[in-house]
Design an enzyme around this catalytic site. Structure first.
Site, PDB file in Angstrom:
ATOM      1  CE  LYS A   1      -1.861   2.589   3.016  1.00 50.66           C
ATOM      2  NZ  LYS A   1      -1.869   4.084   2.510  1.00 50.66           N
TER       3      LYS A   1
ATOM      4  CB  CYS B   1      12.729   8.767   8.128  1.00 50.46           C
ATOM      5  SG  CYS B   1      13.993   7.595   6.861  1.00 50.46           S
TER       6      CYS B   1
ATOM      7  N   GLY C   1       3.680   2.691  13.627  1.00 48.60           N
ATOM      8  CA  GLY C   1       4.575   1.258  13.750  1.00 48.60           C
ATOM      9  C   GLY C   1       4.034   0.851  15.034  1.00 48.60           C
TER      10      GLY C   1
ATOM     11  CD  GLU D   1      14.111   0.475   7.977  1.00 44.45           C
ATOM     12  OE1 GLU D   1      14.437   1.467   8.716  1.00 44.45           O
ATOM     13  OE2 GLU D   1      14.709  -0.622   7.546  1.00 44.45           O
TER      14      GLU D   1
ATOM     15  N   GLY E   1       7.008   4.249   8.397  1.00 46.83           N
ATOM     16  CA  GLY E   1       6.394   5.183   8.399  1.00 46.83           C
ATOM     17  C   GLY E   1       6.604   6.034   9.767  1.00 46.83           C
ATOM     18  CB  SER E   2       4.788   8.130  11.989  1.00 46.85           C
ATOM     19  OG  SER E   2       3.423   7.124  12.179  1.00 46.85           O
ATOM     20  CB  THR E   3       7.713   6.093  16.102  1.00 44.48           C
ATOM     21  OG1 THR E   3       8.900   6.308  15.588  1.00 44.48           O
ATOM     22  CG2 THR E   3       7.729   5.442  17.143  1.00 44.48           C
ATOM     23  CD  GLU E   4       0.549   8.871  16.027  1.00 43.29           C
ATOM     24  OE1 GLU E   4       1.317   9.825  15.515  1.00 43.29           O
ATOM     25  OE2 GLU E   4      -0.517   9.279  16.240  1.00 43.29           O
TER      26      GLU E   4
ATOM     27  CD  GLU F   1      10.056  11.621  12.106  1.00 44.12           C
ATOM     28  OE1 GLU F   1       9.065  11.173  12.502  1.00 44.12           O
ATOM     29  OE2 GLU F   1      10.813  11.310  11.504  1.00 44.12           O
TER      30      GLU F   1
HETATM   31  P1  NAP Z   1       2.481   7.480   8.920  1.00 51.13           P
HETATM   32  O1  NAP Z   1       1.333   8.401   8.981  1.00 51.13           O
HETATM   33  O2  NAP Z   1       2.917   6.560   9.877  1.00 51.13           O
HETATM   34  O3  NAP Z   1       1.847   6.531   7.367  1.00 51.13           O
HETATM   35  C1  NAP Z   1       2.830   5.764   6.751  1.00 51.13           C
HETATM   36  C2  NAP Z   1       2.090   4.631   6.219  1.00 51.13           C
HETATM   37  O4  NAP Z   1       1.036   3.952   6.992  1.00 51.13           O
HETATM   38  C3  NAP Z   1       0.934   5.396   5.214  1.00 51.13           C
HETATM   39  O5  NAP Z   1       0.662   4.442   3.987  1.00 51.13           O
HETATM   40  C4  NAP Z   1      -0.097   5.389   6.053  1.00 51.13           C
HETATM   41  O6  NAP Z   1      -1.367   5.474   5.182  1.00 51.13           O
HETATM   42  C5  NAP Z   1      -0.149   4.078   6.548  1.00 51.13           C
HETATM   43  N1  NAP Z   1      -0.927   3.824   7.958  1.00 51.13           N
HETATM   44  C6  NAP Z   1      -1.713   4.903   8.468  1.00 51.13           C
HETATM   45  N2  NAP Z   1      -2.242   4.425   9.644  1.00 51.13           N
HETATM   46  C7  NAP Z   1      -2.057   2.945   9.417  1.00 51.13           C
HETATM   47  C8  NAP Z   1      -2.346   1.876  10.313  1.00 51.13           C
HETATM   48  N3  NAP Z   1      -3.079   2.038  11.248  1.00 51.13           N
HETATM   49  N4  NAP Z   1      -2.002   0.659   9.961  1.00 51.13           N
HETATM   50  C9  NAP Z   1      -1.391   0.667   8.594  1.00 51.13           C
HETATM   51  N5  NAP Z   1      -0.981   1.456   8.096  1.00 51.13           N
HETATM   52  C10 NAP Z   1      -1.323   2.624   8.439  1.00 51.13           C
HETATM   53  O7  NAP Z   1       3.695   8.181   8.346  1.00 51.13           O
HETATM   54  P2  NAP Z   1       3.819   9.291   7.040  1.00 51.13           P
HETATM   55  O8  NAP Z   1       3.303  10.550   8.009  1.00 51.13           O
HETATM   56  O9  NAP Z   1       3.155   8.959   5.923  1.00 51.13           O
HETATM   57  O10 NAP Z   1       5.361   9.356   6.951  1.00 51.13           O
HETATM   58  C11 NAP Z   1       6.239   9.997   7.683  1.00 51.13           C
HETATM   59  C12 NAP Z   1       6.953   9.155   8.586  1.00 51.13           C
HETATM   60  O11 NAP Z   1       7.429   8.160   8.056  1.00 51.13           O
HETATM   61  C13 NAP Z   1       7.976   9.772   9.504  1.00 51.13           C
HETATM   62  O12 NAP Z   1       7.959   9.587  10.875  1.00 51.13           O
HETATM   63  C14 NAP Z   1       9.111   9.251   9.010  1.00 51.13           C
HETATM   64  O13 NAP Z   1      10.249   9.331   9.817  1.00 51.13           O
HETATM   65  C15 NAP Z   1       8.872   8.184   8.710  1.00 51.13           C
HETATM   66  N6  NAP Z   1       9.820   7.310   7.625  1.00 51.13           N
HETATM   67  C16 NAP Z   1      10.843   6.323   8.152  1.00 51.13           C
HETATM   68  C17 NAP Z   1      11.800   6.056   7.141  1.00 51.13           C
HETATM   69  C18 NAP Z   1      12.806   4.816   7.852  1.00 51.13           C
HETATM   70  O14 NAP Z   1      13.166   4.315   6.868  1.00 51.13           O
HETATM   71  N7  NAP Z   1      13.006   4.663   8.907  1.00 51.13           N
HETATM   72  C19 NAP Z   1      11.654   6.299   5.782  1.00 51.13           C
HETATM   73  C20 NAP Z   1      10.566   7.173   5.506  1.00 51.13           C
HETATM   74  C21 NAP Z   1       9.980   7.793   6.366  1.00 51.13           C
HETATM   75  P3  NAP Z   1      -1.899   7.167   4.893  1.00 51.13           P
HETATM   76  O15 NAP Z   1      -1.169   7.540   3.817  1.00 51.13           O
HETATM   77  O16 NAP Z   1      -3.430   6.862   4.623  1.00 51.13           O
HETATM   78  O17 NAP Z   1      -1.535   8.031   6.104  1.00 51.13           O
END
Ligand code: NAP
Ligand code: MG
Length: 502
Positions: free
Chosen positions: A207, A315, A264, A281, A259-262, A412
């Site tokens: 996704k 990230c 995750g 990640e 994605g976000s730690t929250e 963050e």
């Molecule tokens: P996010 O809100 O956690 O979303 C990441 C993905 O998860 C999106 O596809 C999101 O869908 C989906 N999602 C949301 N709620 C979910 C749930 N309950 N169950 C499963 N999937 C769900 O993060 P973001 O705001 O898109 O991205 C920014 C974050 O990613 C930052 O914290 C960044 O540090 C982190 N990041 C980490 C790395 C790494 O390699 N460590 C790399 C890139 C980014 P939606 O799009 O619909 O919200």
């Protein structure tokens, strides 16, 4: 720069177009240089399941926009649980059938073909990535798209050498893998996830983020052109609920989330007690650490690159600067000077350094956290550049006088905002850099090799860059410590995370 003999003309001598407002007397503005390749967008995108584009069963679509103009780019199918299930059934058939049984050297040919086709269409993909995500074209053209192709090439090279993934052991694919990715590197995160999984013989259900689905769906066209067998890669678009369904599906032998730690943590809680393998990640709060013996100009450029060039949507962005007290004043003065000449605006313009924030929601989050920082006592400096009237933009921002208890030093922000702290000794630098719940990356700027070695052993971060920042290679594993997650992507370690030892 020497002073100009006469002020620059008000309009461009070449095009006759009026030049943008001059910020400083001695800064010549560039003419706009928009990238003009056709991104070849369709007005509507369906789900990609079992090798075909199919509408969602619920018949619903959502709009995906250009964050730099707020205009609609296309509408995209909204996958519900029944679609996610269909995607998993297709992936299961492909894993048990053709893909799981295919020799590694044959799988390699598909991965090579995908990489070559992506290279052939690189400009088109770069424009699509910039339109949908808001990042400057020079980033998507010079980094995102070539690195995505490089990941497919690299893993194609592994597919016929899997006996070296875990020397002395035999490895086998896990089966079907569920993957969810964020919006900051839509194509590259997809390549990081799909390429190793496929090389190892797994099939996937992925996704993309809600706001940036386009390049994933364009890549599905390449999967078709490459003749990838149906069901090997399935793409289900949608929001958080779709992501939750992908992570929870019983067929998934492993889930990989970026994605976000929250979010995750939510996923880990919901999967506790299952036998699914996991890779997480997550977020970061990297420190760039400048010592007084560092090459200051190079360090300032590295810090700017690390936090401003991609709107801080990285990230591993160097969102904290720890600067040695003897050089703090000089470094901050140079940073302000550099911020004044950053070009913020149209992401499609080849001169743009800082593009659009990915969504209104993210822009509001950045504004809120910067306000909090100021209320907590940080001093604000923002680049005095003009911002476009429409779209989601935020001025490159410095927060000085930040202390460790400030929220802007701990949370963050994921925007073009640099929180600056100072230190006096090496131990204090290590202590402050590690004083965070995250541990994804760090940067050290110093002339002393011994200090680089000491710092890189003591910093609790998955990657430590020395006298550079944000450098990547598919052969180099990437991943976090602490709340930045676990598991590695890239290198031998990355492919091992998609294997079962038998
Ligand atoms: P996010 O809100 O956690 O979303 C990441 C993905 O998860 C999106 O596809 C999101 O869908 C989906 N999602 C949301 N709620 C979910 C749930 N309950 N169950 C499963 N999937 C769900 O993060 P973001 O705001 O898109 O991205 C920014 C974050 O990613 C930052 O914290 C960044 O540090 C982190 N990041 C980490 C790395 C790494 O390699 N460590 C790399 C890139 C980014 P939606 O799009 O619909 O919200
Ligand atoms: Mg989100």
């Amino acid at each position: 720069m020497p002073p100009l003999a006469s002020p620059p003309p008000k309009s461009s001598p070449r095009s006759g177009r009026p030049r943008p407002e001059l910020i400083f007397g001695d800064l010549w503005p560039y003419d706009p240089a928009p990238e003009t390749a056709d991104p070849k967008l369709k007005p509507r995108y369906d789900l990609f399941i079992d090798g075909k584009f199919v509408p969602a069963r619920g018949g619903k679509y959502f709009d995906t926009i250009n964050p730099a103009t707020e205009k609609k780019l296309a509408e995209v199918a909204l996958a519900g649980p029944a679609d996610v299930d269909a995607a998993y059934q297709a992936a299961r058939r492909a894993a048990d059938g053709v893909w799981g049984r295919m020799a590694g050297r044959e799988r390699a040919k598909y991965l090579f073909r995908i990489a070559r086709l992506l290279q052939d269409r690189a400009r088109e993909f770069a424009v699509a990535e910039t339109l949908n995500g808001g990042k400057p074209i020079k980033e998507s053209r010079d980094f995102d798209v070539p690195m995505a192709a490089a990941h497919f090439f690299y893993h194609a090279g592994w597919a016929d050498k899997l006996e070296y993934v875990a020397p002395g052991r035999r490895v086998a694919p896990l089966g079907v893998v569920g993957q969810v990715i964020p919006w900051n590197f839509p194509l590259l995160m997809l390549a990081w996830k799909i390429a190793p999984a496929l090389a190892m013989g797994n099939t996937v259900v992925l996704k993309p983020a809600e706001t940036t689905p386009i390049t994933a769906l364009k890549l599905a066209e390449i999967f078709q052109d490459a003749g990838l067998p149906p069901g090997v890669v399935n793409l289900v678009t949608g929001a958080g609920a779709t992501g939750a369904a992908v992570m929870a599906h019983p067929i998934a032998a492993k889930v990989a989330f970026t994605g976000s730690t929250e979010v995750g943590k939510i996923i880990m809680r919901s999967l506790a007690g299952t036998d699914k393998k996991m890779t997480m990640e997550l977020g970061g709060k990297a420190a760039n650490i400048i010592f007084d013996d560092a090459p200051i100009n190079q360090a300032v450029e590295g810090v700017v690159n690390g936090i401003f060039f991609n709107q801080g949507h990285v990230c591993c962005a160097g969102s904290r600067l720890l600067v040695h007290e003897p050089v703090a004043e000089a470094v901050i003065a140079k940073l302000k000077q550099r911020l004044r000449v950053l070009r913020v605006g149209d992401p499609l313009d080849k001169n743009t350094d800082v593009g659009a924030i990915n969504s209104r929601e993210q822009l509001n989050k950045i504004r809120h956290l910067v306000d909090v920082g100021v209320k907590e006592g940080a001093e604000l400096y923002q680049a005095p550049c003009p911002l476009p009237a429409r779209g989601f933009f935020f001025r490159p921002t410095l927060l000085t006088g930040v202390t460790q208890s400030h929220r802007v030093a701990r949370e963050e922000i994921f925007g073009p905002v640099l929180s600056i702290l100072t230190f006096r000794t090496v131990d204090e630098a290590v202590e402050k850099a590690n004083n965070t719940a995250f541990g994804l990356s760090a940067g050290v700027w110093t002339d002393k090799g011994s200090r680089i070695l000491k710092m890189s052993t003591e910093l609790k971060a998955g990657v430590v860059w020395a006298n550079t920042f944000n450098k990547f290679d598919p052969a180099s594993p990437f991943g976090g410590y602490k709340e930045s997650g676990f598991g590695r992507e890239g290198g031998r370690q990355g492919i091992l995370d998609y294997a079962k030892l038998v």
